[in-house]
Design a protein around this motif. Structure first.
Motif, PDB file in Angstrom:
ATOM      1  N   SER A  91      38.769  23.906  42.501  1.00 10.47           N
ATOM      2  CA  SER A  91      38.341  24.425  41.199  1.00 10.47           C
ATOM      3  C   SER A  91      37.616  23.380  40.358  1.00 10.47           C
ATOM      4  O   SER A  91      36.911  23.741  39.405  1.00 10.47           O
ATOM      5  CB  SER A  91      39.545  24.924  40.402  1.00 10.47           C
ATOM      6  N   CYS A 110      36.961  23.411  36.228  1.00  9.58           N
ATOM      7  CA  CYS A 110      38.399  23.362  35.913  1.00  9.58           C
ATOM      8  C   CYS A 110      38.698  22.215  34.935  1.00  9.58           C
ATOM      9  O   CYS A 110      38.339  21.073  35.184  1.00  9.58           O
ATOM     10  CB  CYS A 110      39.199  23.166  37.198  1.00  9.58           C
ATOM     11  N   THR A 157      48.577  22.706  37.082  1.00  7.17           N
ATOM     12  CA  THR A 157      48.314  23.592  38.217  1.00  7.17           C
ATOM     13  C   THR A 157      49.564  23.741  39.090  1.00  7.17           C
ATOM     14  O   THR A 157      49.924  24.856  39.484  1.00  7.17           O
ATOM     15  CB  THR A 157      47.145  23.040  39.068  1.00  7.17           C
ATOM     16  N   ILE A 176      46.077  34.496  41.562  1.00  9.36           N
ATOM     17  CA  ILE A 176      44.677  34.842  41.250  1.00  9.36           C
ATOM     18  C   ILE A 176      44.405  34.601  39.754  1.00  9.36           C
ATOM     19  O   ILE A 176      43.362  34.052  39.382  1.00  9.36           O
ATOM     20  CB  ILE A 176      44.377  36.313  41.633  1.00  9.36           C
ATOM     21  N   THR A 177      45.356  34.994  38.910  1.00  7.12           N
ATOM     22  CA  THR A 177      45.182  34.813  37.466  1.00  7.12           C
ATOM     23  C   THR A 177      45.085  33.332  37.109  1.00  7.12           C
ATOM     24  O   THR A 177      44.260  32.937  36.281  1.00  7.12           O
ATOM     25  CB  THR A 177      46.369  35.460  36.716  1.00  7.12           C
ATOM     26  N   VAL A 224      44.118  30.862  39.128  1.00 10.48           N
ATOM     27  CA  VAL A 224      42.862  30.301  39.649  1.00 10.48           C
ATOM     28  C   VAL A 224      41.687  30.780  38.801  1.00 10.48           C
ATOM     29  O   VAL A 224      40.735  30.027  38.554  1.00 10.48           O
ATOM     30  CB  VAL A 224      42.674  30.647  41.149  1.00 10.48           C
ATOM     31  N   ARG A 225      41.766  32.012  38.295  1.00 14.83           N
ATOM     32  CA  ARG A 225      40.705  32.522  37.398  1.00 14.83           C
ATOM     33  C   ARG A 225      40.620  31.668  36.150  1.00 14.83           C
ATOM     34  O   ARG A 225      39.534  31.347  35.672  1.00 14.83           O
ATOM     35  CB  ARG A 225      41.010  33.966  36.993  1.00 14.83           C
ATOM     36  N   THR A 229      38.979  28.403  37.086  1.00 15.91           N
ATOM     37  CA  THR A 229      37.556  28.443  37.439  1.00 15.91           C
ATOM     38  C   THR A 229      36.729  29.054  36.307  1.00 15.91           C
ATOM     39  O   THR A 229      35.607  29.519  36.558  1.00 15.91           O
ATOM     40  CB  THR A 229      37.324  29.263  38.728  1.00 15.91           C
ATOM     41  N   GLU A 266      37.103  31.847  34.661  1.00 20.34           N
ATOM     42  CA  GLU A 266      36.938  33.305  34.859  1.00 20.34           C
ATOM     43  C   GLU A 266      35.898  33.667  35.920  1.00 20.34           C
ATOM     44  O   GLU A 266      35.305  34.747  35.859  1.00 20.34           O
ATOM     45  CB  GLU A 266      36.603  34.006  33.533  1.00 20.34           C
ATOM     46  N   SER A 324      37.586  32.779  42.398  1.00 20.90           N
ATOM     47  CA  SER A 324      39.048  32.820  42.276  1.00 20.90           C
ATOM     48  C   SER A 324      39.669  33.689  43.367  1.00 20.90           C
ATOM     49  O   SER A 324      40.733  33.353  43.890  1.00 20.90           O
ATOM     50  CB  SER A 324      39.478  33.284  40.886  1.00 20.90           C
ATOM     51  N   SER A 337      42.165  32.026  46.042  1.00 20.16           N
ATOM     52  CA  SER A 337      43.515  32.615  46.117  1.00 20.16           C
ATOM     53  C   SER A 337      43.819  33.134  47.516  1.00 20.16           C
ATOM     54  O   SER A 337      44.953  33.017  47.991  1.00 20.16           O
ATOM     55  CB  SER A 337      43.642  33.784  45.136  1.00 20.16           C
TER      56      SER A 337
END
Lengths: 161, 209
Positions: free
Chosen positions: B117, B122, B129, B175-176, B178-179, B182, B184, B189, B193
């Motif tokens: 990321s 990120c 994380t 996923i949320t 990583v979003r 990154t 969004e 993402s 994920s």
């Protein structure tokens, strides 16, 4: 074609591909022979799309902002954005089934349906000032979808003997 | 009285009340906040990721994923012992492997997601994380606790039905997270994920079965 339409088509195709894969993987354990698996996959795809349309209808019924902005199309977009989450589940289901031979396609299908439903609910909550009703209704809709899928698999198994 | 002065007075009053509250009440409030954050990870992880995550202590985060995988691997061991493919000693061994995967393994997967990321914008730290990824396995822990009860009470094989399902439920919080990392970027993402989920499942497949 504008950006919104392009996204709608792309999201639709991704969701279609995900449910085709998940349905096919499920069908390999429910039906026997290529004909039965193909029939199960096709019917499953129709049921999945009908359930998603039903979920969009539910979302539309409880969200006045979506009703005012774009009607069913806006509700469908909201549901489609949430159900994009089915993509990792479909890919991991392929890995689990074809590489490891786990035979756990149903678990992947159920998890994809429920967590994507939660994603739709969370997104609607975020855009509507944290109203919990959105989460409750979308989770209830996703739960109904998952029960319909289980019932469909059971009925199909009984029908093909 | 001026409004800001009134607010300051109210704030200092609340602070005083909080500071002078008995230690057990303060601890209960803090524990309640941690519990709410952990449970929110199941259905609305974005709320936790953007808010209360920094306040959840890292040992608690690490113990959630550690315990989740310990119970997951314990069920795997019990299932294999029941069908005669593993001895009682091997079942205990699996349990320790689960603890290792749930702590070191999840931390390594989080580090990989963080590294992937970084070029995508990120701004979160590695510690944040790891903490977020560990807390993401709250649904796995719940599924595994229920699965273990059913495994022991009814004698069913629950590793796939509850264990794998629990790990899959953790994908949504991942996923949320990583979003968020990154900025969004949805496609990136989903890809990161999926790789993270695949690594965890492969870890279970290679270590456990």
């Amino acid at each position: 074609m504008d950006r919104a339409q392009t996204e709608r088509v792309a999201y639709g195709l991704i969701i279609l591909a995900c449910f085709t894969v998940l349905s096919w993987l499920n069908g390999r354990y429910v039906g026997s022979g290529a004909g039965q698996v193909a029939t199960y996959t096709l019917l499953g795809l129709i049921i999945a799309l009908a359930c998603l349309a039903g979920l969009a209808g539910l979302v539309l019924a409880i969200n006045p902002t979506l009703r005012a902005s774009g009607g069913f199309t806006s509700a469908w977009d909201a549901v489609a954005r949430g159900y994009l989450l089915a993509l990792p589940f479909a890919l991991l289901a392929l890995l689990a089934d074809l590489a490891f031979g786990w035979g756990a396609a149903t678990a992947f299908m159920q998890a994809a349906i429920m967590t994507s439903g939660a994603a739709v609910g969370a997104e609607l909550m975020r855009t509507s000032g944290q109203k919990t009703i959105h989460m409750l209704v979308t989770m209830a809709g996703a739960f109904a979808f998952s029960i319909i899928w289980i019932a469909y698999s059971a009925i199909f198994t009984k029908a093909v003997g | 009285m001026h409004r800001s002065e009134a607010n300051q007075e109210q704030d200092s009053g609340l602070q005083q009340q909080y500071l002078t509250a008995p230690a057990n009440i303060t601890q209960n409030r803090a524990f309640g906040t941690y519990l709410r954050s952990a449970l929110s990870m199941i259905l609305n992880p974005a709320q936790v990721v953007k808010g209360a995550l920094d306040r959840v202590p890292w040992p608690l985060c690490l113990s959630i994923s550690g315990l989740a995988f310990t119970l997951f691997f314990l069920q795997t061991g019990l299932d294999m012992h029941r069908v005669g493919t593993a001895s009682a000693g091997a079942a205990v061994g699996f349990t320790f492997l689960g603890t290792a995967l749930g702590t070191i393994g999840v931390a390594l997967v989080a580090a990989l997601a963080w590294a992937c990321s970084r070029p995508l914008g990120c701004e979160r730290s590695l510690e944040w994380t790891v903490r977020a990824f560990c807390l993401a396995y709250t649904p796995t822990l719940i599924f595994c606790v229920v699965g273990l009860v059913i495994n022991l009470a009814a004698g069913w094989n629950t590793a796939i039905a509850f264990g794998v399902t629990g790990v899959l439920w953790a994908l949504y919080p991942v996923i949320t997270i990583v979003r968020e990392m990154t900025a969004e970027k949805l496609a990136a993402s989903l890809l990161i994920s999926t790789v993270c989920g695949a690594l965890v499942l492969c870890g279970w497949a290679l270590l456990g079965i």
